[in-house]
Design a protein around this motif. Structure first.
Motif, PDB file in Angstrom:
ATOM      1  N   THR A 180     -18.932 -33.511  -1.222  1.00 19.99           N
ATOM      2  CA  THR A 180     -20.099 -32.919  -1.875  1.00 19.99           C
ATOM      3  C   THR A 180     -19.656 -31.976  -2.987  1.00 19.99           C
ATOM      4  O   THR A 180     -20.255 -31.947  -4.070  1.00 19.99           O
ATOM      5  CB  THR A 180     -20.969 -32.161  -0.852  1.00 19.99           C
ATOM      6  OG1 THR A 180     -21.254 -33.019   0.251  1.00 19.99           O
ATOM      7  CG2 THR A 180     -22.269 -31.677  -1.470  1.00 19.99           C
ATOM      8  N   ALA A 181     -18.605 -31.215  -2.734  1.00 11.27           N
ATOM      9  CA  ALA A 181     -18.080 -30.293  -3.748  1.00 11.27           C
ATOM     10  C   ALA A 181     -17.621 -31.046  -4.990  1.00 11.27           C
ATOM     11  O   ALA A 181     -17.906 -30.628  -6.122  1.00 11.27           O
ATOM     12  CB  ALA A 181     -16.932 -29.475  -3.173  1.00 11.27           C
ATOM     13  N   LEU A 182     -16.931 -32.160  -4.794  1.00 11.37           N
ATOM     14  CA  LEU A 182     -16.464 -32.959  -5.929  1.00 11.37           C
ATOM     15  C   LEU A 182     -17.635 -33.547  -6.707  1.00 11.37           C
ATOM     16  O   LEU A 182     -17.639 -33.546  -7.945  1.00 11.37           O
ATOM     17  CB  LEU A 182     -15.528 -34.059  -5.453  1.00 11.37           C
ATOM     18  CG  LEU A 182     -14.197 -33.593  -4.869  1.00 11.37           C
ATOM     19  CD1 LEU A 182     -13.436 -34.775  -4.275  1.00 11.37           C
ATOM     20  CD2 LEU A 182     -13.369 -32.876  -5.908  1.00 11.37           C
ATOM     21  N   GLU A 183     -18.634 -34.032  -5.984  1.00 11.90           N
ATOM     22  CA  GLU A 183     -19.820 -34.583  -6.645  1.00 11.90           C
ATOM     23  C   GLU A 183     -20.572 -33.510  -7.427  1.00 11.90           C
ATOM     24  O   GLU A 183     -21.029 -33.744  -8.547  1.00 11.90           O
ATOM     25  CB  GLU A 183     -20.743 -35.237  -5.616  1.00 11.90           C
ATOM     26  CG  GLU A 183     -20.166 -36.497  -5.004  1.00 11.90           C
ATOM     27  CD  GLU A 183     -20.967 -37.008  -3.809  1.00 11.90           C
ATOM     28  OE1 GLU A 183     -22.050 -36.459  -3.527  1.00 11.90           O
ATOM     29  OE2 GLU A 183     -20.489 -37.957  -3.157  1.00 11.90           O
ATOM     30  N   ARG A 198     -14.744 -23.878  -1.681  1.00 13.64           N
ATOM     31  CA  ARG A 198     -15.134 -23.752  -0.268  1.00 13.64           C
ATOM     32  C   ARG A 198     -13.871 -23.374   0.480  1.00 13.64           C
ATOM     33  O   ARG A 198     -13.173 -24.214   1.026  1.00 13.64           O
ATOM     34  CB  ARG A 198     -15.714 -25.052   0.269  1.00 13.64           C
ATOM     35  CG  ARG A 198     -16.321 -24.913   1.677  1.00 13.64           C
ATOM     36  CD  ARG A 198     -16.877 -26.239   2.159  1.00 13.64           C
ATOM     37  NE  ARG A 198     -15.816 -27.211   2.298  1.00 13.64           N
ATOM     38  CZ  ARG A 198     -15.356 -27.662   3.458  1.00 13.64           C
ATOM     39  NH1 ARG A 198     -15.878 -27.257   4.575  1.00 13.64           N
ATOM     40  NH2 ARG A 198     -14.379 -28.550   3.493  1.00 13.64           N
ATOM     41  N   GLY A 199     -13.541 -22.091   0.432  1.00 12.71           N
ATOM     42  CA  GLY A 199     -12.304 -21.632   1.041  1.00 12.71           C
ATOM     43  C   GLY A 199     -11.093 -21.890   0.154  1.00 12.71           C
ATOM     44  O   GLY A 199     -10.132 -21.144   0.176  1.00 12.71           O
ATOM     45  N   GLN A 200     -11.155 -22.937  -0.609  1.00 12.19           N
ATOM     46  CA  GLN A 200     -10.113 -23.263  -1.578  1.00 12.19           C
ATOM     47  C   GLN A 200     -10.795 -23.837  -2.807  1.00 12.19           C
ATOM     48  O   GLN A 200     -11.966 -24.222  -2.760  1.00 12.19           O
ATOM     49  CB  GLN A 200      -9.112 -24.269  -1.001  1.00 12.19           C
ATOM     50  CG  GLN A 200      -9.692 -25.668  -0.833  1.00 12.19           C
ATOM     51  CD  GLN A 200      -8.727 -26.659  -0.206  1.00 12.19           C
ATOM     52  OE1 GLN A 200      -8.863 -26.967   0.950  1.00 12.19           O
ATOM     53  NE2 GLN A 200      -7.770 -27.125  -0.971  1.00 12.19           N
ATOM     54  N   ARG A 201     -10.087 -23.905  -3.898  1.00  8.89           N
ATOM     55  CA  ARG A 201     -10.633 -24.482  -5.125  1.00  8.89           C
ATOM     56  C   ARG A 201     -10.693 -25.988  -4.941  1.00  8.89           C
ATOM     57  O   ARG A 201      -9.669 -26.649  -4.787  1.00  8.89           O
ATOM     58  CB  ARG A 201      -9.733 -24.117  -6.297  1.00  8.89           C
ATOM     59  CG  ARG A 201     -10.305 -24.530  -7.632  1.00  8.89           C
ATOM     60  CD  ARG A 201      -9.489 -23.955  -8.749  1.00  8.89           C
ATOM     61  NE  ARG A 201      -9.453 -22.495  -8.531  1.00  8.89           N
ATOM     62  CZ  ARG A 201      -8.776 -21.661  -9.274  1.00  8.89           C
ATOM     63  NH1 ARG A 201      -8.059 -22.070 -10.268  1.00  8.89           N
ATOM     64  NH2 ARG A 201      -8.805 -20.371  -9.019  1.00  8.89           N
ATOM     65  N   LEU A 202     -11.895 -26.560  -4.946  1.00 10.01           N
ATOM     66  CA  LEU A 202     -12.085 -27.992  -4.747  1.00 10.01           C
ATOM     67  C   LEU A 202     -12.336 -28.737  -6.049  1.00 10.01           C
ATOM     68  O   LEU A 202     -12.054 -29.927  -6.143  1.00 10.01           O
ATOM     69  CB  LEU A 202     -13.241 -28.235  -3.781  1.00 10.01           C
ATOM     70  CG  LEU A 202     -13.037 -27.643  -2.384  1.00 10.01           C
ATOM     71  CD1 LEU A 202     -14.302 -27.796  -1.549  1.00 10.01           C
ATOM     72  CD2 LEU A 202     -11.849 -28.278  -1.701  1.00 10.01           C
TER      73      LEU A 202
END
Length: 155
Positions: free
Chosen positions: A25-28, A50-54
């Motif tokens: 979802t983060a990538l989208e 989300r806790g890390q850079r996605l």
């Protein structure tokens, strides 16, 4: 700024909520913001965490300074659980500035518009989505507009 502005910003956070949020979802979401920014030829850096850079992308007209702004604004969202714009407006509504009122290191924290919390229904904030490169109100408005479009498409 007025209490009305804070109410509008708070309502955005109540409305723009994900049912779930994972790496895909983060990538989208990042790709969605990037495409929208490219369509408008906006000079922005886009970030989803989300806790890390996605997701991270920098369009023409940006610099390493925009990366630093994203980091500083994201730390504010992580710390306060509200959009970076909301936090800055909250301090201004109290008659002070974020820099003076928070007593946090301005090299690490910036309560300027452009980073929004990724809020999951029943969980709360789990990450951030943001842009840097436009005036702060425009950064914020772009993220909100694109979150509205993205979340509507998920439904």
């Amino acid at each position: 700024m007025s209490d009305d502005t804070l109410a509008v910003l708070a309502a955005q956070e109540e409305r723009l909520v994900f049912r779930w949020f994972d790496n895909e979802t983060a990538l989208e979401l990042g790709a969605h913001l990037l495409a929208a920014a490219q369509d408008r030829t906006l000079p922005v850096t886009v970030s989803v965490r989300r806790g890390q850079r996605l997701f991270h992308a920098a369009l023409p007209g940006t610099s390493a300074d925009n990366d630093a702004w994203i980091d500083r604004k994201s730390r504010v969202v992580d710390r306060y659980g509200h959009s970076s714009f909301f936090v800055g407006e909250q301090f201004r509504a109290k008659g002070t500035t974020f820099e003076a009122g928070s007593r946090l290191n301005p090299d690490l924290y910036a309560a300027h518009g452009g980073v929004f919390p990724v809020i999951v229904e029943g969980v709360g904030p789990v990450g951030t989505v943001g842009v840097s490169g436009l005036p702060q109100a425009d950064d914020h408005a772009f993220v909100v507009e694109q979150l509205e479009i993205f979340l509507a498409a998920l439904s």
